[in-house]
Write a protein that holds these residues in place. Structure first.
Motif, PDB file in Angstrom:
ATOM      1  N   THR A   1      20.461 -14.763   9.191  1.00  0.00           N
ATOM      2  CA  THR A   1      20.241 -14.985   7.756  1.00  0.00           C
ATOM      3  C   THR A   1      21.537 -15.365   7.064  1.00  0.00           C
ATOM      4  O   THR A   1      21.573 -16.284   6.241  1.00  0.00           O
ATOM      5  N   ARG A   2      22.607 -14.675   7.409  1.00  0.00           N
ATOM      6  CA  ARG A   2      23.913 -14.976   6.815  1.00  0.00           C
ATOM      7  C   ARG A   2      24.320 -16.409   7.145  1.00  0.00           C
ATOM      8  O   ARG A   2      24.832 -17.136   6.291  1.00  0.00           O
ATOM      9  N   ALA A   3      24.102 -16.827   8.381  1.00  0.00           N
ATOM     10  CA  ALA A   3      24.445 -18.188   8.801  1.00  0.00           C
ATOM     11  C   ALA A   3      23.625 -19.218   8.024  1.00  0.00           C
ATOM     12  O   ALA A   3      24.138 -20.274   7.646  1.00  0.00           O
ATOM     13  N   ARG A   4      22.350 -18.915   7.771  1.00  0.00           N
ATOM     14  CA  ARG A   4      21.500 -19.830   7.004  1.00  0.00           C
ATOM     15  C   ARG A   4      22.010 -19.977   5.570  1.00  0.00           C
ATOM     16  O   ARG A   4      22.005 -21.068   5.008  1.00  0.00           O
ATOM     17  N   ILE A   5      22.455 -18.886   4.996  1.00  0.00           N
ATOM     18  CA  ILE A   5      22.984 -18.937   3.626  1.00  0.00           C
ATOM     19  C   ILE A   5      24.249 -19.779   3.579  1.00  0.00           C
ATOM     20  O   ILE A   5      24.437 -20.597   2.664  1.00  0.00           O
ATOM     21  N   ILE A   6      25.115 -19.597   4.555  1.00  0.00           N
ATOM     22  CA  ILE A   6      26.354 -20.383   4.611  1.00  0.00           C
ATOM     23  C   ILE A   6      26.033 -21.862   4.757  1.00  0.00           C
ATOM     24  O   ILE A   6      26.629 -22.712   4.074  1.00  0.00           O
ATOM     25  N   ARG A   7      25.086 -22.187   5.641  1.00  0.00           N
ATOM     26  CA  ARG A   7      24.685 -23.588   5.802  1.00  0.00           C
ATOM     27  C   ARG A   7      24.088 -24.135   4.508  1.00  0.00           C
ATOM     28  O   ARG A   7      24.339 -25.287   4.136  1.00  0.00           O
ATOM     29  N   GLY A   8      23.299 -23.317   3.825  1.00  0.00           N
ATOM     30  CA  GLY A   8      22.712 -23.751   2.560  1.00  0.00           C
ATOM     31  C   GLY A   8      23.777 -24.026   1.521  1.00  0.00           C
ATOM     32  O   GLY A   8      23.688 -25.006   0.766  1.00  0.00           O
ATOM     33  N   ALA A   9      24.805 -23.168   1.465  1.00  0.00           N
ATOM     34  CA  ALA A   9      25.897 -23.370   0.514  1.00  0.00           C
ATOM     35  C   ALA A   9      26.678 -24.635   0.856  1.00  0.00           C
ATOM     36  O   ALA A   9      27.056 -25.410  -0.036  1.00  0.00           O
TER      37      ALA A   9
END
Length: 223
Positions: A25-33
């Motif tokens: 989930t953290r990785a997805r947020i970073i990619r989204g940012a």
């Protein structure tokens, strides 16, 4: 993280992202940012757009990152990791430091050409940090990370990293970064590949000369 500061909602004693699901989930947020930053600059870096891009709820985003600066640090780490992976996959590291800096410059420029939006995102990140009161440390962290990245690669696998090697590596890395930054702005602004290619060759020659001089002054080939 938009106009207001939000406190962390992490449970006491628990580190966000400690589980496998949390890491993903953290990785997805970073990619989204990063996607928001690449496509729309800092103005697009709102919690709603990031959450939508990452496919998470706003509360989830704030659980993992309680401030924009913390999220931007994570984005920076991701950018550096992407560079490291790309460089190491693309080129073997020559045994001669002079050949290595040449290879790094050429690999760096190929990477720049493949990742135009990432380069613009990094520039956006720098400008945001310099313009935002109290965020100048982020710009220092950003450039410190780039210098550290290049300086370590210059002597990676060449025996003990002595204080002298570290000094030379940092000096050469700073010089390389100055040249690469200039070439990025010139190429993206003027779209003159011929002039840029000439600039790359000039940077290669100048960086090799600098490393050769620093090694000579130190009385070592640092190999």
């Amino acid at each position: 993280m938009d106009e207001e500061r939000r406190p962390s909602i992490s449970p006491p004693g628990k580190t966000p992202g400690a589980t496998r699901k949390g890491i993903e989930t953290r990785a997805r947020i970073i990619r989204g940012a990063l996607e928001a930053l690449e496509n729309g600059g800092m103005e697009a870096l709102t919690t709603r757009k990031i959450a939508a891009s990452a496919g998470v709820k706003l509360a989830t985003l704030h659980y993992y990152f309680d401030s924009k600066e913390n999220l931007l640090l994570a984005v920076l780490d991701d950018l550096i990791a992407d560079m490291d992976t790309a460089y190491r996959q693309e080129m073997p590291l020559p045994a001669d430091p002079l050949d290595r800096v040449e290879g790094l410059i050429r690999a760096s420029w190929r990477y720049v050409q493949r990742t135009r939006n990432k380069q613009l995102a990094q520039t956006e990140l720098t400008l945001y940090a310099l313009r935002t009161q109290g965020a100048d440390w982020l710009a220092a962290r950003q450039y410190g990370a780039y210098i550290d990245f290049y300086s370590k690669l210059i002597f990676d696998g060449m025996g003990e990293m002595t204080e002298e090697k570290s000094r030379i590596g940092s000096a050469v890395a700073r010089f390389m970064l100055i040249g690469i930054d200039g070439l990025i702005l010139q190429n993206f602004s003027l779209y003159r590949d011929g002039d840029t290619n000439e600039g790359v060759e000039t940077l290669v020659i100048a960086t090799r000369d600098l490393l050769r001089r620093l090694q000579s002054e130190a009385g070592t080939t640092a190999g």
